[in-house]
Design a protein around this motif. Sequence first.
Motif, mmCIF file in Angstrom:
data_model
loop_
_atom_site.group_PDB
_atom_site.id
_atom_site.type_symbol
_atom_site.label_atom_id
_atom_site.label_comp_id
_atom_site.label_asym_id
_atom_site.label_seq_id
_atom_site.Cartn_x
_atom_site.Cartn_y
_atom_site.Cartn_z
ATOM 1 N N ASP A 10 -18.995 -53.489 -62.719
ATOM 2 C CA ASP A 10 -17.951 -53.010 -63.540
ATOM 3 C C ASP A 10 -17.229 -51.661 -62.947
ATOM 4 N N ASN A 17 -22.416 -59.433 -63.622
ATOM 5 C CA ASN A 17 -22.877 -58.910 -64.784
ATOM 6 C C ASN A 17 -23.596 -60.113 -65.601
ATOM 7 N N THR A 27 -29.004 -54.334 -65.591
ATOM 8 C CA THR A 27 -27.678 -53.681 -65.415
ATOM 9 C C THR A 27 -27.386 -53.904 -64.054
#
Length: 344
Positions: A281, A309, A277
């Motif tokens: 975002d 990502n 991760t």
Amino acid sequence: MRYIIIGAGAIGGTVGGRLAESGHDVVLVARGAHYEAVRESGLRVRTPEGALTHRLPVVRTPAELGELRPDDVLFLAVKTQDCEAAIDAWSGRPVAGGGTAGELLAVVCAQNGVESERIALRRFRRVYGMCVWLPATHVEPGSVSAAGAPYTGILHLGRYPKGTDDTARRISADLEKSRLLSPVVVDVMRWKYGKLLANLANSIEAVTGVLSGNESMALYRRARAEGEAVLAAAGIEAVSEQEQKETRGDRVRFEPFDGSERGGGSSWQSLSRGTGTIEADYLNGEIALLGRLYGVPTPVNDALQGVANAFARERRDAGSMPVTELLGLVAQAEEAEEAALGFS
């Protein structure tokens, strides 16, 4: 006050170690190999003054800690993408004497981006924002490094959404006894939005390496220009680069331990550890979100968010994409945006 450091990585581990060094009660919350290393051998904190190993209580879950104390402060230092799970895990925990953590305890949100405070406020009544300027690294289990000097970092602190109180001042006083500057401000989110604009470089650094060339710096400036346009459209004030620079001055200088160049920031470290991760975002993606809400095109940040990502999802090596390749992907995003605008 007892500090429960939820996420004892680069920031949490450094703050927890500095607080422990100055005599404060600290509990670390970690997971995986980092938890095992800290449990077995302690937390090793390297600073320009040397290395110290702190033998501190460490847990993986709230249940392992048991009942919370009324004077506990929850210091939330997980990445924003892990914030909701952490808030869910801790907010309902019982506090000695009655009530829950969400009802009674202070939670300090020490993440990049501006979303964690909103997530926390849904479950906690007492939320504090923290704008973190602290050059720190965590890539090895059981160890963190912080190269700032003469102070380890500057941590602006205030109530969310705005204001100050005695708890903020007490936390600040504890941090300032621990070689961490911590100005208490009424407008902490103004500082966090200023940091957000700086953090738009994180994805570029994560996928291409530490920013040093003209091309990567120019790309960051383009991403930042989109961010500034979006904040202006939304009526959101952010501290300027000049105000940030004047505040830091020479109080947090980068002093490497071995003469090496400064390593990558938080997003680069996530890729280096192969976590799967990344916080894009809530950095470039925050600009994309606001752009869509207020009708401001953000193709540069859209592209950076998507590439970062993909790197995290595919566990690609940090810094492995040539800048020219990234520029090509950004150009494609800009062309697609122009075509969409033309179609509309």
